[in-house]
Design an enzyme around this catalytic site. Structure first.
Site, short mmCIF file in Angstrom:
data_model
loop_
_atom_site.label_atom_id
_atom_site.label_comp_id
_atom_site.label_asym_id
_atom_site.label_seq_id
_atom_site.Cartn_x
_atom_site.Cartn_y
_atom_site.Cartn_z
N THR A 142 48.83 -10.29 -30.47
CA THR A 142 47.91 -11.19 -31.17
C THR A 142 46.88 -11.84 -30.24
O THR A 142 45.96 -12.49 -30.72
CB THR A 142 48.70 -12.31 -31.90
OG1 THR A 142 49.49 -13.02 -30.93
CG2 THR A 142 49.61 -11.72 -32.96
N ARG A 161 56.54 -17.17 -34.02
CA ARG A 161 55.71 -17.71 -35.10
C ARG A 161 54.81 -16.65 -35.73
O ARG A 161 54.37 -16.80 -36.86
CB ARG A 161 54.87 -18.89 -34.61
CG ARG A 161 53.78 -18.55 -33.63
CD ARG A 161 52.94 -19.79 -33.30
NE ARG A 161 51.86 -19.47 -32.38
CZ ARG A 161 51.95 -19.47 -31.07
NH1 ARG A 161 53.11 -19.78 -30.51
NH2 ARG A 161 50.91 -19.19 -30.31
N SER A 162 54.54 -15.57 -34.99
CA SER A 162 53.70 -14.50 -35.55
C SER A 162 54.52 -13.39 -36.19
O SER A 162 53.97 -12.58 -36.95
CB SER A 162 52.83 -13.88 -34.45
OG SER A 162 51.93 -14.83 -33.91
N HIS A 174 32.72 -10.28 -16.51
CA HIS A 174 32.71 -10.95 -15.22
C HIS A 174 31.62 -10.33 -14.35
O HIS A 174 31.46 -9.11 -14.32
CB HIS A 174 34.06 -10.81 -14.52
CG HIS A 174 35.17 -11.57 -15.16
ND1 HIS A 174 34.97 -12.50 -16.15
CD2 HIS A 174 36.52 -11.54 -14.94
CE1 HIS A 174 36.14 -13.00 -16.52
NE2 HIS A 174 37.09 -12.43 -15.81
N GLN A 229 32.76 -15.74 -13.69
CA GLN A 229 33.75 -15.22 -14.62
C GLN A 229 33.64 -15.87 -15.99
O GLN A 229 33.55 -17.09 -16.13
CB GLN A 229 35.15 -15.39 -14.05
CG GLN A 229 35.33 -14.61 -12.75
CD GLN A 229 36.71 -14.69 -12.16
OE1 GLN A 229 36.87 -14.76 -10.94
NE2 GLN A 229 37.75 -14.67 -12.98
N ARG A 268 52.54 -7.56 -9.49
CA ARG A 268 51.49 -6.79 -8.83
C ARG A 268 51.74 -6.58 -7.34
O ARG A 268 51.37 -5.54 -6.79
CB ARG A 268 50.14 -7.49 -9.02
CG ARG A 268 49.62 -7.43 -10.43
CD ARG A 268 48.36 -8.26 -10.58
NE ARG A 268 47.91 -8.34 -11.96
CZ ARG A 268 47.09 -9.27 -12.42
NH1 ARG A 268 46.62 -10.21 -11.61
NH2 ARG A 268 46.72 -9.26 -13.68
N CYS A 295 41.61 -8.88 -13.36
CA CYS A 295 40.38 -8.34 -13.93
C CYS A 295 39.25 -8.27 -12.90
O CYS A 295 38.54 -7.26 -12.81
CB CYS A 295 39.95 -9.19 -15.12
SG CYS A 295 40.00 -10.98 -14.84
N SER A 310 36.39 -15.47 -21.40
CA SER A 310 37.42 -14.54 -21.85
C SER A 310 38.53 -14.38 -20.84
O SER A 310 39.64 -13.97 -21.19
CB SER A 310 36.79 -13.17 -22.14
OG SER A 310 36.14 -12.67 -20.99
#
EC number: 1.2.1.11
Length: 331
Positions: free
Chosen positions: A9, A37-38, A239, A152, A97, A125, A155
């Protein structure tokens, strides 16, 4: 393949579904997982309406591929168990990572690092956008040091960050009041914030250090000298990065332009006379990273280069790169 998107979501989760469809990934069954909740709600997708499920290992065990767009805490708690159950896992969080046994992959740069791995990390990103351009330049001219300043978009803080920027911009324009903030450390509307993530003991933020740590791992250059300043700006997507490099061998703007023009994942946008250069407005929704403003850097003499990049944070910076990894895993 039976594919699950975990964190379906959120902004990246929704983008993952769109990219799977756009790239014709062989999805025979799509399952979407999100918070309690979703769970039970239905989400429209290019594959039809799908009922969102609450995640459990038992529910996800039958998947062939799981794309994680969730918090680092979730990834630490569940990613390894999911991979051990036989599911190929691509994790978008920062949790794993830098783990030695988890490949960190940008397919245009180090697809070979995937090997036989079943758990693959998707990079930060900003890092993904940067190394797509750095690696072909490194191959051509060598690389001694990198200095990058990032601009950046909201988003990067997810759907909540974009919603806050839109809401507070409207507040200032329509009501004339001061912009508020909850997601960001300060109001982002009509402002720039030179802080992304928490400050570290060395004075850099964690976001800035991620660029250094992750670039070294992806490019296989553990001693690469790299410094980053990360700034949040009031745009919704994409970005931007101003990059200065010192190369090991002499470089010219013309030679660098030729290298980037044929680099996988890069689109050369570099015609200053026609006012053509990378911008968020043109890079939005694009798979490739725009590169331009390529010029010699006088500080480093014959071995200096400056250039500007723009890449869609939700695509190459997240969902697209994850699906490209999944395509390599399938092969």
């Amino acid at each position: 393949m039976r594919v699950g998107v975990i964190g379906a979501t959120g902004a990246v989760g929704k983008e993952l579904v769109e990219v799977l469809h756009k790239r014709r990934f062989p999805v025979t069954e799509l399952r979407l997982f999100a918070s309690t909740r979703s769970a039970g709600t239905r989400q429209k997708t290019p594959f039809g309406e799908v009922t969102i499920e609450e995640y459990s290992l038992e529910a996800a065990r039958g998947l062939d591929l799981a794309l994680l767009a969730v918090s680092g805490e979730f990834a630490k708690a569940h990613a390894r168990a999911l991979a051990a159950a036989g599911v190929a896992v691509v994790d978008n969080s920062s949790a794993l990572r830098l783990e030695d046994d988890v490949p960190l992959v940008v397919p245009e740069v180090n697809a070979g690092a995937i090997g036989t791995g079943r758990l693959i990390a998707n990079p930060n990103c900003t890092t993904a956008i940067l190394v797509v351009a750095l690696e072909p330049l490194r191959q051509a001219f060598g690389l001694k040091r990198v200095i990058v300043s990032t601009y950046q978009a909201a988003s990067g803080a997810g759907a909540e960050g974009m919603a806050e920027l839109e809401r507070e911009t409207r507040r200032v324009l329509l009501e004339g009041g001061p912009a508020g903030h909850e997601v960001f450390a300060h109001p982002l509307a009509f402002n720039v914030i030179p802080q992304i993530d928490s400050f570290q003991p060395n004075g850099y933020t964690r976001e800035e250090m991620k660029v250094a740590w992750e670039s070294r791992k992806i490019m296989g250059l553990p001693d690469l000298l790299i410094s980053c300043t990360a700034v949040r700006i009031p745009t919704f997507r994409v970005h931007a990065e101003a990059v200065t490099i010192e190369t090991e061998r002499p470089v010219t703007a013309e030679a660098a332009r030729a290298v980037l023009a044929r680099a996988a994942g890069v689109k050369l946008v570099d015609d200053p006379a026609a006012q053509l250069y990378p911008m968020p407005i043109t890079a939005t929704g694009q798979d490739e990273v725009e590169a331009g403003r390529i010029r010699a850097n006088p500080v480093f003499g014959d071995c200096g280069l400056d250039f500007f990049l723009c890449g869609d944070q939700l695509l190459k910076g997240a969902a697209l790169n994850a699906v490209q990894i999944a395509e390599r895993l399938r092969k």
